[in-house]
Design a protein around this motif. Structure first.
Motif, PDB file in Angstrom:
ATOM      1  N   VAL A 510       1.869   9.644   7.643  1.00  0.00           N
ATOM      2  CA  VAL A 510       2.478   8.535   8.407  1.00  0.00           C
ATOM      3  C   VAL A 510       2.497   7.284   7.516  1.00  0.00           C
ATOM      4  CG1 VAL A 510       2.049   9.313  10.757  1.00  0.00           C
ATOM      5  CG2 VAL A 510       0.193   8.279   9.500  1.00  0.00           C
ATOM      6  N   PRO A 511       3.281   7.305   6.438  1.00  0.00           N
ATOM      7  CA  PRO A 511       3.222   6.213   5.447  1.00  0.00           C
ATOM      8  C   PRO A 511       3.694   4.869   5.977  1.00  0.00           C
ATOM      9  CG  PRO A 511       5.040   7.713   4.973  1.00  0.00           C
ATOM     10  CD  PRO A 511       4.269   8.334   6.078  1.00  0.00           C
ATOM     11  N   LYS A 512       4.553   4.886   7.019  1.00  0.00           N
ATOM     12  CA  LYS A 512       5.056   3.612   7.543  1.00  0.00           C
ATOM     13  C   LYS A 512       4.102   2.998   8.568  1.00  0.00           C
ATOM     14  CE  LYS A 512       9.919   4.893   6.943  1.00  0.00           C
ATOM     15  NZ  LYS A 512      11.195   5.162   7.629  1.00  0.00           N
ATOM     16  N   ILE A 513       3.435   3.862   9.320  1.00  0.00           N
ATOM     17  CA  ILE A 513       2.616   3.369  10.440  1.00  0.00           C
ATOM     18  C   ILE A 513       1.234   2.916   9.972  1.00  0.00           C
ATOM     19  CG2 ILE A 513       1.499   4.067  12.592  1.00  0.00           C
ATOM     20  CD1 ILE A 513       3.919   5.876  13.079  1.00  0.00           C
ATOM     21  N   ALA A 514       0.610   3.672   9.061  1.00  0.00           N
ATOM     22  CA  ALA A 514      -0.777   3.390   8.674  1.00  0.00           C
ATOM     23  C   ALA A 514      -0.963   1.965   8.130  1.00  0.00           C
ATOM     24  CB  ALA A 514      -1.251   4.429   7.665  1.00  0.00           C
ATOM     25  N   GLN A 535     -14.820   2.001  10.155  1.00  0.00           N
ATOM     26  CA  GLN A 535     -13.609   2.826  10.006  1.00  0.00           C
ATOM     27  C   GLN A 535     -12.440   2.005   9.464  1.00  0.00           C
ATOM     28  OE1 GLN A 535     -13.420   5.991  10.035  1.00  0.00           O
ATOM     29  NE2 GLN A 535     -15.537   6.261  10.733  1.00  0.00           N
ATOM     30  N   ILE A 536     -12.416   0.703   9.779  1.00  0.00           N
ATOM     31  CA  ILE A 536     -11.377  -0.173   9.201  1.00  0.00           C
ATOM     32  C   ILE A 536     -11.554  -0.224   7.683  1.00  0.00           C
ATOM     33  CG2 ILE A 536     -10.488  -2.537   9.078  1.00  0.00           C
ATOM     34  CD1 ILE A 536     -11.319  -2.853  12.034  1.00  0.00           C
ATOM     35  N   LEU A 537     -12.816  -0.356   7.235  1.00  0.00           N
ATOM     36  CA  LEU A 537     -13.099  -0.374   5.796  1.00  0.00           C
ATOM     37  C   LEU A 537     -12.670   0.940   5.147  1.00  0.00           C
ATOM     38  CD1 LEU A 537     -16.632  -2.036   5.871  1.00  0.00           C
ATOM     39  CD2 LEU A 537     -14.570  -3.048   4.899  1.00  0.00           C
ATOM     40  N   ASN A 538     -12.972   2.048   5.804  1.00  0.00           N
ATOM     41  CA  ASN A 538     -12.581   3.364   5.269  1.00  0.00           C
ATOM     42  C   ASN A 538     -11.064   3.489   5.186  1.00  0.00           C
ATOM     43  OD1 ASN A 538     -15.203   4.076   5.054  1.00  0.00           O
ATOM     44  ND2 ASN A 538     -15.238   5.465   6.805  1.00  0.00           N
ATOM     45  N   LEU A 539     -10.371   3.037   6.271  1.00  0.00           N
ATOM     46  CA  LEU A 539      -8.905   3.109   6.284  1.00  0.00           C
ATOM     47  C   LEU A 539      -8.320   2.266   5.153  1.00  0.00           C
ATOM     48  CD1 LEU A 539      -6.219   3.893   7.616  1.00  0.00           C
ATOM     49  CD2 LEU A 539      -6.496   1.964   9.174  1.00  0.00           C
ATOM     50  N   GLY A 540      -8.868   1.051   4.953  1.00  0.00           N
ATOM     51  CA  GLY A 540      -8.388   0.192   3.869  1.00  0.00           C
ATOM     52  C   GLY A 540      -8.562   0.850   2.510  1.00  0.00           C
ATOM     53  N   ALA A 541      -9.713   1.478   2.296  1.00  0.00           N
ATOM     54  CA  ALA A 541      -9.982   2.145   1.016  1.00  0.00           C
ATOM     55  C   ALA A 541      -9.003   3.288   0.775  1.00  0.00           C
ATOM     56  CB  ALA A 541     -11.417   2.658   0.992  1.00  0.00           C
ATOM     57  N   GLN A 550       1.600  -1.785  -0.848  1.00  0.00           N
ATOM     58  CA  GLN A 550       1.685  -2.461   0.450  1.00  0.00           C
ATOM     59  C   GLN A 550       0.333  -2.986   0.930  1.00  0.00           C
ATOM     60  OE1 GLN A 550       3.904   0.826   2.531  1.00  0.00           O
ATOM     61  NE2 GLN A 550       4.939  -0.901   3.470  1.00  0.00           N
ATOM     62  N   THR A 551      -0.726  -2.351   0.537  1.00  0.00           N
ATOM     63  CA  THR A 551      -2.011  -2.620   1.195  1.00  0.00           C
ATOM     64  C   THR A 551      -3.058  -3.260   0.291  1.00  0.00           C
ATOM     65  OG1 THR A 551      -2.728  -0.363   0.708  1.00  0.00           O
ATOM     66  CG2 THR A 551      -1.690  -0.733   2.836  1.00  0.00           C
TER      67      THR A 551
END
Length: 1093
Positions: A510-514, A535-541, A550-551
Motif C-alpha cells: 500500500v505505497p500510497k496509503i502508508a 508502533q508509530i516509530l516502527n512504521l516510520g523506520a 516521501q517519508t
C-alpha cells in the motif's frame, strides 16, 4: 457436631453484625454502653448460675442456649470453666452438648481443657457410643504435644471399638494427631492398616482419607483391601466415595498396564510401512501378547459405573476422571452424558465441570460432539461460564458443524457483555486458523464487524484480523486499506497499534496509503498511548527504509519527538532506530542489515487453547482448576510397562461374601443393568466371562458387587417390602422380557456387522432418549421400574426405525444441527403426501377442517416499507455487491414458493461477466428457482432479478454460491418469519369460527405494556404489517384488532388478535395457528415491536 458447625458457619455473619452493632452503640453513648455490657454480664451470669444448679433441666437449658450462641457466631469462651465442670454429668443429653462445646473451644482454652483429661479418658470407656466418639473428638481437638501419648492410646483403643461410628472418629483423629506430631507416623500407619481391613461402609471413607493424609505412597496397604473397597464403594457415604475413587485411580495407574495399548499398536503398524522386511521381522519377534484387561481393573471400572447417576456432583466428577485416566478409550465416552447433566447445577459446579470438559474436548472431540447444543451460551450465564462454553465449542468445531457454530457466534458478538463479545471474536479467529475451509468466511465476517458501533468489538476484530492476515497477507490488500480508514474513528490503543503494525508490514503493498497514515500519526504522536507510539516509530523506520523520498522528513520529525518523550522505553527505541536506519560515523555494522531486521518475514501467530497444557494434572483436582501445582497434590504415575504381580490382591476371606447373596437375586435384578447401551453390555459380559477364568476370590467379589449394584437404585425405598419391588403386572414383566429378547437379538446382529461402525449412530440417535431416562432415574427410585419399561420399549421401536434414521443422517450433515426450535419443520412436511383413496377423500370432505379452504383467499398486501438485506458485501465479493428483499407478492415460479428479489451492483471499474447461481445446499424438502444467467454487468451498473424459494414454512437458511466468471462466493438467505406468510381476506364471523377451532395448544399469547398513543388503530396496523405480511380483518369492536394470513408452503391459517384492555396501557396479543413453532416465533417478534414507541 456436624449440624451444629454447619449452622455456625452459615450464621456467623449475623453474629458479627450484632457484635459490631453493640460496639457502635458503645462508641456513641458511654452510659448506654455501660448498661449494655452490664446486661451482657448479667446474661452470662444467669447461664453460669444455671450450669451450677442442682437441676439437670436448668443445666440442659443453659447448654442449649450456649450451643445456640455458638451457632450464631457469638463468643462463648468465657463460659468455659462453668461448662467444663459438667463434663462428668450423668445426664447423657447434657454430656453430649458439653462435648459439642468443648470440641469448639478446647484448642483455644487448652490449659483448662487439660484439667479434664481424666474425665475424657473415663468417657472413652462409656457404654454410649456417642459419648465415646465425642470424648475422642474433644481429646484430639486439644492440640498440646504433652498429651500425644494419651491421644495415641485412645486412637488405638477406639480403632478396635465395636461401634463403627467410634472407629470412624478414630480415623478422623489420626489426621489431627499426624498434623500435631508427624513423628507418630509409623504407629499411625499400623492403625490405618487395621482400619483398612474394616468391613463397615461407615469407616471406609474416613480411613482412606487418613491414608491419603498420612501415607499416600504406601500402596502395599491397599493390595489386600482393593477388592473389598471396590465392592463397598456403592454404599459408602458420598464424600467417602470421592476420596476412595481418587485413591483407587492412583492405585490403578501403578498396578495395571495401560488399556490404551491397542491404539499405540495401531500407530506402530502404520509406521512399519516404511521399514524394511528384516526390521519388521525383528519387531514381530519381539511383539508382546495382545492386551487383556486385568479382572481387578475391570472390577473397578464396573463398580464405579453406577455412580455416574449419583446426585452428588463431586461423585460424578470423581468417576468421570477415573474413567478418563484408567478406562479404555472406547468406554470413556459414557461419562460425557453424566457431565452434561451436571451443567444443570449451580454456576460453581458448572464452572468446574466445564473446565474439565474443556480439557477432555481437546484430546477426544467425539465424546462431546453429540451434546454440542448443551454448550450453547445462555443469556443468564455469568461471563466465566460463557467463556468456558466458547472454549469447548471451539474445540468441538469441525467442517461438519462450523456453519452452525458461526451462526451462533454471530449472535454472541451482539451480546451486551463486552468481555464475552471480545472473547467470541477471538474464538472466530481460532476457528478460522483451525479450519481452512472457513478462513475466508470468518475474515469477511470480521471485516463486516469493523463497521459496528461498539468500539470494543471493532478493536478486538482489528486485533484478530491482524493475526489472520499474517497467514496470507498478499491476498488482502483491500482489507488493509479499509482498516487504514478506521484509524480516525478507533480510539482503543491495542487496535490502533495493530493497524499501524499491519501498515508497516505491508507498506510495499500500500505505497500510497502508508505515508499518509504516518503523516496523520505524526500530528497526534504526543497524545497517543505508549503502545501506539512504539508502533508509530516502527512504521516510520520501515517507511524510511522502503520509501525514503516521501517519508524521510516525517520519520526524522517523529524520531525527534520520541527523543524527548516521558517514557524511557520510547526514548530508548528512538535512539536504537536512529542509529540503525540513519547511518553515520558512529553507527556500527548493523545499519547495513537494517532492512532485513525490520522487514524480516514474521511467523504467523499460533492461536492455541489455554487448556492445552492442563492435561498433565489429574482432572477434578484443585491443581487442574488453577493450572498450577497446589500443596498436597499427588501426581498420577505413568502406566507400568509390565503389570505387577496380581496375586498380592488375593484374600481367602472374601468367600464369606457368598452367604450374603440370596439365591436367584442377581438374575431378577439383571434388567436394572440395562441403563447403558447394549454394546457396552456386550463388552461387560465378555469381560465378566474372562473374569470367571480367574481365581474364586474375584468371582465372589463380582457377584457381591452385582448384588450391591442392583440394590443401589432402591436404597431410598428400602423400608418397603421386597415383594412390592419384585411384583407388578404380569403383562408388564412379559413386555419387558420380549423387549429384552428383541434388543438382544438386534444387538447380536449389530455386533456381527461390526460393533465399532454401529456404535456412533446408535448413541447419536438415542442421545435424547437416554438423557430423559437419566432424568427419570435420578428423580427417585419410585419411578425406576416404569422408566425401565419405557426405555426398553423405546429401544425396540427405535431399532425398527434405525435404517431410515441412518439414511437421513448421511444426507443431512449440517441440517441436523440447524435451529433447535424448528425440529418439527424437518419432519416430512415438505415431502409429497401419499395418494388417498376416493372413499377416504369422500369421508374427509365432510370434516370441518375442509371448510377453511372456502374461507381462505389471498388478498393484496398492506403497504409497508421494504427492508433490504445484504446478500454479498462488496469487499467480500471483490467488487460485486448483492442485496435482497421480499416483495410480498405471490411467486410466479410456484404456489409454495416465497418471492425474493435480488439486486446486483458492480462497484468496480471493470465489467463482471457470467453471473449465475450454483452449489445449492438446501435442507431436505426445500426448493429454489434461480434467476437466469446474467452475461455481463457494466461498471457501476445494477440489475434486479427474481427468485423463488420454498422454505417449507421454516426459517432455515437457503445456502448457495453466487458465481462470476472467475470466482464463487458462499451466500445464504434466511427469511424473517413474517415473510413466510401471504395476507388473507376473511369476514369477522369466519375469523371467529376458525379461531374457535385453533385453541388449546394451537394458541399462544402474551401481555403487552405500552403508552396509550401506541395503541391507536393506525399505529397497530403499521407495526404489525412491518413485521409480517398479513391482511386486516374488519372488526366490529374498537378495542380488538384482527389480522389473518396463511403460510406460503402448507396454507395453514395464521390468526393474530390484538385486544386492548380498559386501562389503556396494556393489551393482549393472541396468535392462533396449527404451525405452533412459527406462531411462537412470530409472537416473540411482534411483542417488542408493539411494546416500544
Amino acid at each position: 457436631m456436624s449440624s451444629t458447625s454447619f449452622t455456625y458457619n452459615e450464621q456467623s455473619g449475623g453474629g458479627e453484625a450484632t457484635e459490631l452493632g453493640q460496639e457502635a452503640t458503645s462508641t456513641i453513648s458511654p452510659s448506654g454502653a455501660f448498661g449494655l455490657f452490664s446486661s451482657d454480664l448479667k446474661k452470662n451470669e444467669d447461664l453460669k448460675q444455671m450450669l451450677e444448679s442442682n437441676r439437670d433441666s436448668a443445666k440442659l437449658d443453659a447448654m442449649k442456649r450456649i450451643v445456640g450462641m455458638i451457632a450464631k457466631g457469638k463468643n462463648a469462651s468465657e463460659l468455659f470453666p462453668a461448662v467444663v465442670k459438667n463434663v462428668a454429668s450423668k445426664n447423657i443429653e447434657i454430656k453430649k452438648l458439653v462435648y459439642v462445646y468443648l470440641v469448639r473451644y478446647a484448642e483455644e482454652q487448652q490449659d483448662l481443657a487439660l484439667l479434664s483429661i481424666s474425665t475424657f479418658q473415663r468417657a472413652l470407656k462409656d457404654s454410649n457410643q456417642l459419648i465415646r466418639a465425642s470424648a475422642l473428638r474433644v481429646l484430639s481437638s486439644i492440640r498440646v504435644p504433652i498429651i500425644v501419648p494419651i491421644m495415641m492410646l485412645a486412637i488405638k483403643e477406639a480403632s478396635a471399638d465395636l461401634s463403627p461410628y467410634v472407629r470412624k472418629n478414630a480415623a478422623h483423629a489420626i489426621q489431627k494427631l499426624y498434623s500435631l506430631d508427624p513423628e507418630q507416623k509409623e504407629m499411625l500407619i499400623e492403625v490405618i492398616d487395621k482400619l483398612l481391613k474394616d468391613k463397615s461402609t461407615l469407616v471406609a471413607g474416613s480411613v482412606v482419607m487418613a491414608f491419603e493424609e498420612v501415607c499416600p505412597d504406601r500402596i502395599d496397604l491397599i493390595h489386600k483391601n482393593y477388592r473389598k473397597l471396590c465392592n463397598l464403594l456403592i454404599d459408602v457415604e458420598e464424600w467417602g466415595q470421592v476420596v476412595i475413587i481418587h485413591m483407587l485411580t492412583r492405585y490403578a495407574r501403578t498396578q495395571f498396564v495401560s488399556p490404551w495399548k491397542e491404539d499405540v499398536d495401531l500407530e506402530d503398524n502404520e509406521k512399519n510401512f516404511y521399514e524394511s522386511d528384516d526390521e519388521q521381522k525383528e519387531k514381530s519377534g519381539k511383539k508382546k501378547k495382545p492386551y487383556t484387561m486385568d479382572p481387578d481393573h475391570r472390577l473397578l471400572i464396573r463398580n464405579t459405573k453406577p455412580l455416574l447417576q449419583s446426585r452428588n456432583a463431586a461423585v460424578v466428577m470423581a468417576v468421570a476422571q477415573l474413567f478418563w485416566h484408567i478406562s479404555p478409550k472406547s468406554e470413556a465416552g459414557i461419562i460425557s452424558k453424566s457431565l452434561v447433566r451436571l451443567l444443570r447445577s449451580n454456576r460453581e459446579v458448572q464452572y468446574i465441570v466445564l473446565q474439565n470438559i474443556a480439557t477432555m474436548s481437546i484430546q477426544r472431540k467425539g465424546m462431546f460432539e453429540p451434546y454440542l447444543k448443551s454448550f450453547y451460551v445462555r443469556s443468564t450465564d455469568p461471563t466465566m461460564i460463557k467463556t468456558l462454553k466458547l472454549e469447548i465449542l471451539t474445540n468441538l468445531a469441525n467442517e461438519a458443524n462450523i456453519s452452525t457454530l458461526l451462526r451462533e457466534f454471530q449472535t454472541y458478538v451482539k451480546s451486551q457483555d463486552k468481555q464475552f463479545a471480545a472473547a467470541t471474536i477471538q474464538t472466530i479467529g481460532r476457528c478460522a486458523t483451525n479450519i481452512s475451509e472457513v478462513t475466508d468466511t470468518c475474515l469477511n465476517g470480521l471485516v463486516y464487524l469493523l463497521s459496528n458501533r461498539d468500539e470494543i468489538v471493532v478493536a478486538e476484530s482489528v486485533v484478530v484480523i491482524k493475526k489472520l492476515l499474517q497467514m496470507q497477507p498478499a491476498q488482502h490488500g483491500e482489507i488493509i486499506k479499509h482498516m487504514a480508514k478506521l484509524l480516525d474513528s478507533i480510539a482503543v490503543p491495542v487496535a490502533r497499534a495493530s493497524i499501524l503494525w499491519l501498515m508497516g508490514e505491508n507498506c510495499e503493498r500500500v505505497p500510497k496509503i502508508a505515508p499518509d497514515v504516518l503523516r496523520k500519526m505524526a500530528k497526534s504522536f504526543t497524545s497517543e498511548d505508549d503502545l501506539v507510539k512504539l508502533q508509530i516509530l516502527n512504521l516510520g523506520a520501515k517507511l524510511y527504509l522502503t520509501n525514503s523520498k516521501q517519508t524521510k522528513l516525517l520519520t526524522q520529525y517523529i524520531l525527534n519527538l520520541g527523543k524527548y518523550d516521558q517514557n524511557y522505553d520510547i526514548r530508548d527505541r528512538t535512539r536504537f532506530i536512529r542509529q540503525l536506519i540513519v547511518p553515520n560515523e558512529k553507527s556500527g555494522a548493523l545499519s547495513k542489515y537494517a532492512k532485513k531486521i525490520f522487514l524480516a518475514q514474521k511467523p504467523a501467530p499460533l492461536l492455541e487453547s489455554p487448556f492445552k497444557d492442563r492435561d498433565h494434572f489429574q482432572l477434578g483436582t484443585l491443581s487442574h482448576t488453577l493450572n498450577t501445582k497446589a500443596t498436597g497434590y499427588l501426581e498420577l504415575s505413568n502406566w507400568p510397562e509390565v503389570a505387577p504381580d496380581p496375586s498380592v490382591r488375593n484374600v481367602e476371606v472374601i468367600e464369606l461374601a457368598k452367604e450374603w447373596i440370596p439365591a436367584g437375586k442377581a438374575k431378577k435384578e439383571n434388567p436394572a443393568e440395562k441403563f447403558y447401551s447394549e454394546s457396552e453390555e456386550e463388552e461387560d459380559s465378555s469381560d465378566s466371562s474372562s473374569d470367571s477364568e480367574s481365581e474364586s476370590g474375584s468371582q465372589s467379589g463380582e457377584r457381591d458387587e452385582e448384588g450391591e449394584n442392583s440394590d443401589a437404585g432402591s436404597e431410598d425405598s428400602s423400608s418397603e417390602p421386597e415383594s412390592e419391588s419384585g411384583s407388578g403386572s404380569e403383562s408388564g414383566g412379559e413386555n419387558r422380557q420380549t423387549a429384552e429378547s428383541n434388543s438382544r437379538t438386534k444387538g447380536t446382529r449389530d455386533s456381527e456387522d461390526g460393533r465399532k461402525e454401529n456404535k456412533k449412530p446408535k448413541t447419536s440417535d438415542s442421545s435424547s432418549d437416554e438423557s430423559s431416562s437419566v432424568e427419570e432415574s435420578s428423580s427417585g427410585s419410585e419411578s425406576e421400574s416404569e422408566s425401565e419399561n419405557e426405555s426398553e420399549s423405546r429401544k425396540v421401536t427405535k431399532k425398527e426405525k434405525k435404517t431410515k434414521q441412518d439414511s437421513n443422517a448421511l444426507t443431512k450433515d449440517i441440517s441436523l444441527l440447524d435451529l433447535d426450535d424448528f425440529n418439527t419443520i424437518s419432519t416430512p412436511v415438505a415431502l409429497p403426501t401419499p395418494a388417498l383413496s376416493p372413499s377416504l377423500i369422500a369421508d374427509l370432505e365432510g370434516l370441518n377442517l375442509s371448510t377453511s379452504s372456502s374461507v381462505i383467499s389471498v388478498s393484496t398486501p398492506v403497504f409497508a416499507p421494504v427492508k433490504t438485506h445484504v446478500l454479498l458485501h462488496r469487499m467480500s465479493g471483490k467488487g460485486l455487491a448483492a442485496h435482497y428483499f421480499f416483495p410480498r407478492q405471490p411467486c410466479i415460479f410456484g404456489d409454495t414458493m416465497v418471492s425474493v428479489q435480488v439486486t446486483l451492483n458492480n462497484t468496480t471499474d471493470q465489467k463482471i461477466e457470467n453471473i449465475h447461481i450454483k452449489g445449492k445446499k438446501l435442507p431436505i424438502g426445500m426448493q429454489m428457482h434461480v434467476f437466469n444467467l446474467i452475461e455481463s454487468l457494466e461498471p457501476e451498473g445494477s440489475v434486479t432479478v427474481s427468485m423463488g424459494i420454498d422454505f417449507c414454512d421454516s426459517t432455515q437458511t437457503a445456502s448457495f454460491q453466487l458465481c462470476t466468471k472467475d470466482d464463487c462466493f458462499n451466500v445464504n438467505i434466511q427469511p424473517p418469519v413474517g415473510e413466510l406468510l401471504l395476507p388473507v381476506a376473511m369476514s369477522e364471523k369466519d375469523f371467529k369460527k376458525e379461531q374457535g377451532m385453533l385453541t388449546g395448544m394451537n394458541e399462544t399469547s402474551a401481555a403487552i405494556i405500552a403508552a396509550p398513543q401506541n395503541f391507536s388503530p393506525s399505529v397497530i396496523l403499521q407495526k404489525v404489517v412491518s413485521v409480517a405480511n398479513i391482511g386486516v380483518v374488519p372488526s366490529g369492536q374498537d378495542n380488538i384488532h384482527r389480522f389473518a394470513a396463511k403460510t406460503v408452503h402448507s396454507g395453514s391459517l395464521m390468526l393474530v388478535t390484538v385486544e386492548l384492555k380498559e386501562e389503556g396501557s396494556t393489551a393482549q396479543l393472541i396468535i392462533n395457528t396449527e404451525k405452533t413453532v412459527i406462531g411462537s416465533v412470530l409472537l416473540q417478534e411482534l411483542k417488542p415491536v408493539l411494546s416500544h414507541g
